[in-house]
Design an enzyme around this catalytic site. Sequence first.
Site, mmCIF file in Angstrom:
data_model
loop_
_atom_site.group_PDB
_atom_site.id
_atom_site.type_symbol
_atom_site.label_atom_id
_atom_site.label_comp_id
_atom_site.label_asym_id
_atom_site.label_seq_id
_atom_site.Cartn_x
_atom_site.Cartn_y
_atom_site.Cartn_z
ATOM 1 N N GLU B 56 12.135 -4.055 -30.970
ATOM 2 C CA GLU B 56 11.848 -4.172 -29.541
ATOM 3 C C GLU B 56 11.336 -5.573 -29.291
ATOM 4 O OE1 GLU B 56 10.518 0.433 -28.598
ATOM 5 O OE2 GLU B 56 8.997 -1.121 -28.732
ATOM 6 N N ASP B 67 0.207 -2.345 -21.607
ATOM 7 C CA ASP B 67 -0.142 -2.903 -22.906
ATOM 8 C C ASP B 67 -1.640 -3.105 -23.035
ATOM 9 O OD1 ASP B 67 2.277 -3.599 -24.548
ATOM 10 O OD2 ASP B 67 2.867 -4.426 -22.615
#
Lengths: 325, 272
Positions: B56, B67
């Site tokens: 990824e 995140d």
Amino acid sequence: MSAKNAYLPVPDASGHFGAYGGRYVPETLVAPLEELGAEFEKAQKDPAFLHELKEMRRDFTGRPTPLYFAERLTQHCGGAKIYLKREDLLHTGAHKINNALGQVILARRMGKKRIIAETGAGQHGVATATMAARYGMECIIYMGEEDMRRQALNVTRMRLLGAKVVGVTAGQKTLKEAVNEAMRDWVTNVRTTHYVLGTAYGAHPYPYMVREFHKVIGEEARAQMMEREEGLPDVICACVGGGSNAIGIFYAFLNDENVRLVGVEAGGEGIKPGKHAARVFRGESWGYCRGRSRFYCRMRMGRSNRPTRYRRGWTMRRWGPNIVT
Amino acid sequence: MVLRMSLPHRIDDLFARLKKEKRKALVAYLVAGDPDLATTARLVPALAEAGADLIELGIPFSDPLADGIVNQLGCQRALESGTTLPGVLQLVSQLRKEKCNVPLVLFTYYNPVFAFGREKFEAAAIRAGADGLLLLDLPPEEAAHDLPAGGDLRRIVLVAPTTPEARVRSLVSTASGFVYYVSREGVTGMQQTLPATLGEKVSFLKKSTPLPICVGFGISTPEQAGQVAALADGVVVGSAIVDRIAKLGRSPQLIPEIINFLRPIAQAVHSA
């Protein structure tokens, strides 16, 4: 104003106001936002909720706020009669508490034990800390470290009210980073925590909900103008940061063809990228961030008109009210 | 669900092969351009060499809400080094030219894609050689009118612990490639323990979709990776890699260190 006709006062089922709004969030937040939206709809139809909101507005935050005729400012400007809607006289010193009150009562109904919020200058943080203290709830306020330094007095106020103020050190250490950090806290603690978002911003239902809690400003102002002047004002002027006070006062006048609605953004040091806060100055393009589509600084534009010199010394902009969603 | 098994596709082929071999996939995440694109161009083949089956590739965004701080700082470093979405696509074509054939999923948020141009994005990504797309803040309700799926760029969908079961079914019906299960409520970042409900959630997901299930968010040791691999079809390791990149930066030690870190994790995943 032709843009008015394009305005959709109620978001559609997916939270869009026309091309704006929506719900662009991490999957973890989709279900909690749906729950929040549903609970808010229920609360708005619940006489007990509405009664508590009304009583708390009157007895705790101090509504209605006066509409004050600014005689000397009127003379100084030498034009229109200028009235001030005194939201600054509310408890904690800003309109922010209208929203903090509504959301904290809603959070209690939902059984949440913990309140979090972001703050820039500190007004929303102080309002939220005050409401959390009133109801004996744990309160955490995220604030950029740069803002904490600039607004040390408000940091002290929040701490005196029992809130924990968490400094955010990432990026520019200001509001944007504080919102990100509060969102992260919410993603992590969503089952116990309500995030009191401070403006007509973020993912659905926030822009809609925040507007509903602030629209009392315009409803009062409208009635007060009718009483004082037996008519509506020609112009309503409001500053726009996130847009909550602006949509709060504009909303009651959206269908009044002859009332011009003027939002003012911070000009800063000039209209060059990085030196101002005017998001609608340069273009019709918009972006997707922190949960909804909206305009951004540094982007090209179109919806707003050319800058207008309006009264002495103020450079004003006009745009369709759906911008504040 | 969009499956085009007739045409070869790196992601579909990978999971078909692993299934035949009864092995699990190791998925590695890093931010493209952290600390710069030249380093990423060396890191991607190194990760594959260490045992990553799929990578990824984060396209850095200024406000990476889903995140944690480790990946946010990774994004910040990548943005500071001047990384843009077109730059990342260029990196992908460069990797393909250099015969790096590991499946690549672009991992980002909607705004960079929107700013680039959602109409031309999919074609540009495929042309560059990307195989999938994971947009962290574009739920299918919005994607349906903003960025409809259905092409060769597999649309990886995230399922969270807060996702109700009925919604899981509608989510996976829009997915292709694989389904990414977020193992805990919260943001990306390393964790000491795995959530107790993981097994239950993964088996529900397996009943809901024929697509492979990869589990991520917080896995950083061979032990954890092995435990998750026993339950799911793939294991994602991200922040732990980004953390090492943060510490070593452009040092010559970076590549060997990352390989040393990932190899035991890959072994744990592949032998589970």
